[in-house]
Structure formats: C-alpha cells, structure tokens
Motif scaffolding. Sequence first.
Motif, PDB file in Angstrom:
ATOM      1  N   LEU A   1       0.838  -1.206   0.000  1.00 50.88           N
ATOM      2  CA  LEU A   1       0.000   0.000   0.000  1.00 50.88           C
ATOM      3  C   LEU A   1       0.870   1.252   0.000  1.00 50.88           C
ATOM      4  O   LEU A   1       0.590   2.216  -0.718  1.00 50.88           O
ATOM      5  N   ILE A   2       1.924   1.228   0.793  1.00 52.52           N
ATOM      6  CA  ILE A   2       2.843   2.377   0.844  1.00 52.52           C
ATOM      7  C   ILE A   2       3.522   2.568  -0.507  1.00 52.52           C
ATOM      8  O   ILE A   2       3.542   3.669  -1.059  1.00 52.52           O
ATOM      9  N   LYS A   3       4.075   1.484  -1.061  1.00 50.30           N
ATOM     10  CA  LYS A   3       4.788   1.580  -2.341  1.00 50.30           C
ATOM     11  C   LYS A   3       3.878   2.083  -3.454  1.00 50.30           C
ATOM     12  O   LYS A   3       4.246   2.994  -4.202  1.00 50.30           O
ATOM     13  N   LEU A   4       2.692   1.507  -3.558  1.00 53.35           N
ATOM     14  CA  LEU A   4       1.792   1.888  -4.638  1.00 53.35           C
ATOM     15  C   LEU A   4       1.238   3.302  -4.475  1.00 53.35           C
ATOM     16  O   LEU A   4       0.959   3.978  -5.470  1.00 53.35           O
ATOM     17  N   SER A   5       1.084   3.760  -3.251  1.00 53.83           N
ATOM     18  CA  SER A   5       0.538   5.109  -3.037  1.00 53.83           C
ATOM     19  C   SER A   5       1.595   6.201  -3.215  1.00 53.83           C
ATOM     20  O   SER A   5       1.261   7.383  -3.234  1.00 53.83           O
ATOM     21  N   GLU A   6       2.849   5.825  -3.389  1.00 53.70           N
ATOM     22  CA  GLU A   6       3.926   6.797  -3.591  1.00 53.70           C
ATOM     23  C   GLU A   6       4.114   7.193  -5.052  1.00 53.70           C
ATOM     24  O   GLU A   6       4.916   8.062  -5.358  1.00 53.70           O
ATOM     25  N   HIS A   7       3.376   6.547  -5.959  1.00 57.01           N
ATOM     26  CA  HIS A   7       3.569   6.782  -7.388  1.00 57.01           C
ATOM     27  C   HIS A   7       2.244   7.105  -8.070  1.00 57.01           C
ATOM     28  O   HIS A   7       1.179   6.703  -7.608  1.00 57.01           O
ATOM     29  N   ASP A   8       2.355   7.798  -9.196  1.00 57.79           N
ATOM     30  CA  ASP A   8       1.160   8.100  -9.989  1.00 57.79           C
ATOM     31  C   ASP A   8       0.585   6.815 -10.563  1.00 57.79           C
ATOM     32  O   ASP A   8       1.327   5.888 -10.914  1.00 57.79           O
ATOM     33  N   LEU A   9      -0.737   6.775 -10.704  1.00 59.82           N
ATOM     34  CA  LEU A   9      -1.409   5.605 -11.260  1.00 59.82           C
ATOM     35  C   LEU A   9      -0.887   5.280 -12.659  1.00 59.82           C
ATOM     36  O   LEU A   9      -0.654   4.116 -12.987  1.00 59.82           O
TER      37      LEU A   9
END
Length: 144
Positions: A59-67
């Motif tokens: 969740l942390i990794k994916l929320s740090e980048h643009d979709l």
Amino acid sequence: MGKSSRIKPPIKANQYVESTSFSPTRLAFNLSFLTSDRKYNFQGKSFTKMVKISLLQQLIKLSEHDLVTILSWDKRAGLESLPSTAVTFKLNQDFVASGRFESCIAGYWIFRLNQLGRVIGKIHGTTFYILCIDLTFDAYDHGS
C-alpha cells in the motif's frame, strides 16, 4: 456591536464545498467494501502478521507513485487486470448497490503480496477499492 464581535454560524457538513483545483494522480486505497467471506478478508486464518506487513508495504509503495506510472510497471511490481468474469469470490453487495461497481474501470485489478497472495479490487479514478485478499490463490485462475 462592532464587526469584530460578530460570530459566524458554523458551516454545516452538507453546505461545505471544497474549492480547489487539486486533481489526485496517486492511488488511494479503500478497505470499506472488503468481502464478508472470511477466506478472503482480515478474519481468515491465513491472514498472518507477515501478510499484514506485506500488505502495508505494498500500500505504501503503490501510493507513492502516480497511477499512470504504476500501470506501466510489470505485473509483479504494479497492477494486472482481469476480466470481471474471472473472479470467484463473493462480492460485497454494498459495493454494487452504491453504484461504485458500475462506475469503476472495467475488470478487476490485482497487486501482489510477494509470494503470500494477491489483492483484488476495482479502480475508480485513483481510488483502489480492495474487495478481496486472496491468500489461497483460488479467487481466480492464476494460469500455469
């Protein structure tokens, strides 16, 4: 009475309108429509401390980048898509009744918890609705 002694009435929740031009580009995660099936939610016996750690890390990794960036990654690091007919878990009916199911991007989206499992959800805008946590690898056909 002077102007400084005037008291403004509080803003009611239904009157508040945010005036901003902010347009989110990063994923946000919503867990409120997780399936009630114990096999695929937090109550399952497979939902161990290691799974919790892996879920939080993802969740942390994916929320740090643009979709858009995440969608360009390999499925092992980012997201993969599945047709809506491919999943076998019991969908939370509140998700369907709310109209969210129909307003989401077509199909289901999956991200991996290393070798521990898969998280299955739907995307609307930049919100990823987590609907199922598949730790037994049987919520959809993983192929060979």
